[in-house]
Design a protein around this motif. Structure first.
Motif, PDB file in Angstrom:
ATOM      1  N   MET A   1      58.174   7.922  16.231  1.00 24.95           N
ATOM      2  CA  MET A   1      57.237   8.820  15.605  1.00 24.95           C
ATOM      3  C   MET A   1      57.998   9.826  14.748  1.00 24.95           C
ATOM      4  O   MET A   1      59.049  10.317  15.123  1.00 24.95           O
ATOM      5  CB  MET A   1      56.413   9.532  16.681  1.00 24.95           C
ATOM      6  N   THR A   2      57.460  10.158  13.615  1.00 27.28           N
ATOM      7  CA  THR A   2      58.070  11.103  12.691  1.00 27.28           C
ATOM      8  C   THR A   2      57.852  12.524  13.173  1.00 27.28           C
ATOM      9  O   THR A   2      56.744  12.901  13.536  1.00 27.28           O
ATOM     10  CB  THR A   2      57.451  10.952  11.289  1.00 27.28           C
ATOM     11  N   GLU A   3      58.936  13.280  13.192  1.00 30.49           N
ATOM     12  CA  GLU A   3      58.840  14.684  13.581  1.00 30.49           C
ATOM     13  C   GLU A   3      58.850  15.552  12.335  1.00 30.49           C
ATOM     14  O   GLU A   3      59.648  15.338  11.428  1.00 30.49           O
ATOM     15  CB  GLU A   3      60.008  15.072  14.481  1.00 30.49           C
ATOM     16  N   ILE A   4      57.980  16.504  12.316  1.00 31.85           N
ATOM     17  CA  ILE A   4      57.913  17.436  11.192  1.00 31.85           C
ATOM     18  C   ILE A   4      59.011  18.480  11.363  1.00 31.85           C
ATOM     19  O   ILE A   4      59.189  19.041  12.446  1.00 31.85           O
ATOM     20  CB  ILE A   4      56.536  18.118  11.130  1.00 31.85           C
ATOM     21  N   ILE A   5      59.741  18.718  10.295  1.00 32.75           N
ATOM     22  CA  ILE A   5      60.782  19.743  10.311  1.00 32.75           C
ATOM     23  C   ILE A   5      60.108  21.074  10.031  1.00 32.75           C
ATOM     24  O   ILE A   5      59.459  21.245   8.990  1.00 32.75           O
ATOM     25  CB  ILE A   5      61.864  19.460   9.258  1.00 32.75           C
ATOM     26  N   PRO A   6      60.227  22.013  10.950  1.00 31.52           N
ATOM     27  CA  PRO A   6      59.564  23.304  10.731  1.00 31.52           C
ATOM     28  C   PRO A   6      60.220  24.067   9.572  1.00 31.52           C
ATOM     29  O   PRO A   6      61.424  23.940   9.339  1.00 31.52           O
ATOM     30  CB  PRO A   6      59.764  24.047  12.054  1.00 31.52           C
ATOM     31  N   PRO A   7      59.436  24.839   8.855  1.00 28.58           N
ATOM     32  CA  PRO A   7      60.009  25.620   7.754  1.00 28.58           C
ATOM     33  C   PRO A   7      60.944  26.700   8.292  1.00 28.58           C
ATOM     34  O   PRO A   7      60.809  27.146   9.439  1.00 28.58           O
ATOM     35  CB  PRO A   7      58.789  26.243   7.084  1.00 28.58           C
ATOM     36  N   ILE A   8      61.874  27.090   7.469  1.00 29.43           N
ATOM     37  CA  ILE A   8      62.783  28.187   7.823  1.00 29.43           C
ATOM     38  C   ILE A   8      62.342  29.400   7.026  1.00 29.43           C
ATOM     39  O   ILE A   8      62.275  29.369   5.793  1.00 29.43           O
ATOM     40  CB  ILE A   8      64.241  27.822   7.517  1.00 29.43           C
ATOM     41  N   THR A   9      62.011  30.440   7.749  1.00 31.78           N
ATOM     42  CA  THR A   9      61.526  31.663   7.126  1.00 31.78           C
ATOM     43  C   THR A   9      62.571  32.757   7.287  1.00 31.78           C
ATOM     44  O   THR A   9      63.008  33.050   8.404  1.00 31.78           O
ATOM     45  CB  THR A   9      60.197  32.109   7.774  1.00 31.78           C
ATOM     46  N   LEU A  10      62.954  33.343   6.167  1.00 31.67           N
ATOM     47  CA  LEU A  10      63.895  34.462   6.201  1.00 31.67           C
ATOM     48  C   LEU A  10      63.161  35.713   6.653  1.00 31.67           C
ATOM     49  O   LEU A  10      61.957  35.854   6.405  1.00 31.67           O
ATOM     50  CB  LEU A  10      64.484  34.700   4.814  1.00 31.67           C
TER      51      LEU A  10
END
Length: 109
Positions: A1-10
Motif C-alpha cells: 500500500m502506498t503511504e502518503i508522505i506528510p508535508p513538512i511545515t516550517l
C-alpha cells in the motif's frame, strides 16, 4: 500500500530577513564546496534567498511550496555561467532547511 508522505511545515517566521541571510550564506557555502567557487554563486544564493524571504513574508511555511516557488522563479535566472540549475538550487535549499530543523533527509524518513 502506498503511504502518503506528510508535508513538512516550517515554524512561522519571526524574522524572515535573518532567515534569508542565513540561507544566503549557507547556500553560498554549499555552492562553493559542491563544485568550485564561482563568482556567479553569490548572485545565485542572493536570488534564492530573496525568493525565500518574500515567500516567508507572505506567510508560506510549507517546505514543498517554498521549493516549488524557488524552482519556478529561478527558471528565469541565467545559469549559463554556472554548473547549477533551478532544480539543484531548490533541492539544496530544501536540504539546508531540513538540516537546520534536524530532520533526517535520508531514505524518505
Amino acid at each position: 500500500m502506498t503511504e502518503i508522505i506528510p508535508p513538512i511545515t516550517l515554524p512561522p517566521s519571526e524574522n524572515p530577513h535573518l532567515e534569508g541571510e542565513w540561507l544566503q550564506q549557507s547556500l553560498l557555502r554549499w555552492l562553493d564546496t559542491e563544485f568550485i567557487p564561482e563568482a556567479i554563486n553569490h548572485t545565485i544564493s542572493q536570488r534564492a534567498a530573496q525568493i525565500f524571504v518574500r515567500q516567508r513574508m507572505e506567510g508560506e511555511n510549507d517546505l514543498g511550496s517554498l521549493v516549488i516557488a524557488i524552482v519556478t522563479e529561478m527558471e528565469a535566472f541565467d545559469f549559463s555561467k554556472s554548473f547549477y540549475g533551478e532544480f539543484a538550487i531548490a533541492n539544496a535549499v530544501s536540504d539546508l532547511l531540513l538540516d537546520s530543523l534536524g530532520i533526517d533527509r535520508c531514505c524518505g524518513q
